[in-house]
Design a protein around this motif. Sequence first.
Motif, PDB file in Angstrom:
ATOM      1  N   SER A  60       0.833  -1.211   0.000  1.00 39.44           N
ATOM      2  CA  SER A  60       0.000   0.000   0.000  1.00 39.44           C
ATOM      3  C   SER A  60       0.864   1.257   0.000  1.00 39.44           C
ATOM      4  CB  SER A  60      -0.937   0.014   1.206  1.00 39.44           C
ATOM      5  OG  SER A  60      -1.976  -0.915   1.051  1.00 39.44           O
ATOM      6  N   SER A  68      -4.041   7.295  -2.159  1.00 39.43           N
ATOM      7  CA  SER A  68      -4.579   6.945  -0.845  1.00 39.43           C
ATOM      8  C   SER A  68      -3.697   7.546   0.244  1.00 39.43           C
ATOM      9  CB  SER A  68      -4.626   5.421  -0.703  1.00 39.43           C
ATOM     10  OG  SER A  68      -5.201   5.044   0.520  1.00 39.43           O
ATOM     11  N   ASP A  88      -6.708   0.322   1.315  1.00 36.21           N
ATOM     12  CA  ASP A  88      -6.266   1.609   0.785  1.00 36.21           C
ATOM     13  C   ASP A  88      -7.267   2.059  -0.271  1.00 36.21           C
ATOM     14  OD1 ASP A  88      -5.412   0.724  -1.931  1.00 36.21           O
ATOM     15  OD2 ASP A  88      -3.787  -0.273  -0.859  1.00 36.21           O
ATOM     16  N   ARG A  89      -7.104   3.293  -0.713  1.00 36.52           N
ATOM     17  CA  ARG A  89      -8.045   3.877  -1.672  1.00 36.52           C
ATOM     18  C   ARG A  89      -7.478   3.920  -3.092  1.00 36.52           C
ATOM     19  NH1 ARG A  89     -13.024   4.028  -1.613  1.00 36.52           N
ATOM     20  NH2 ARG A  89     -13.176   6.109  -2.430  1.00 36.52           N
ATOM     21  N   HIS A  90      -6.672   2.951  -3.437  1.00 36.45           N
ATOM     22  CA  HIS A  90      -6.218   2.795  -4.820  1.00 36.45           C
ATOM     23  C   HIS A  90      -7.101   1.729  -5.457  1.00 36.45           C
ATOM     24  CE1 HIS A  90      -3.789   2.053  -8.327  1.00 36.45           C
ATOM     25  NE2 HIS A  90      -3.044   3.101  -8.011  1.00 36.45           N
ATOM     26  N   GLY A 132     -11.202   1.798  -4.179  1.00 34.87           N
ATOM     27  CA  GLY A 132     -10.306   1.292  -3.158  1.00 34.87           C
ATOM     28  C   GLY A 132     -10.586  -0.180  -2.947  1.00 34.87           C
TER      29      GLY A 132
END
Length: 141
Positions: A60, A68, A88-90, A132
């Motif tokens: 991450s 993120s 995470d926000r990917h 995410g």
Amino acid sequence: MSTETGTLPYRHVLTLPTEPSAVRMARETAEQALVEWGIGLRHPTVDPALLILSELVTNSVRHAAVLSPTVTVVYAAGPDCLAFAVHDRHPYEPPLHAAVGDTGGRGLATVMELVLALGGTAVVRADADSRGKSIWITLPL
């Protein structure tokens, strides 16, 4: 082994900035939680679990930080099960099972080899908005 992590009696959530120090903090928090939950650090599942956790948080930090700003780790346990998720926000969802035998970065291949050797499970769960994901690891104790 419990399959529903929501029913596990022990749970802790930690959100950290997506930066290199997150790896150490996530690992130290896991060790502290395990001790508090009565799971000895010498249990044979603990060292591999900490390695898996460290690798997922490192991924991450390396690959998701641009999208993120934070990484969240969910820790959970019960009498026969240890589970954790790294969120995470990917949006990229790595193909975990394709990683077995992969000689590329080796990180996810190592994660999957450890998970499978321990009789555990790994799954990627996309966020509802597809921006995410969480990688959930469940290991028998």
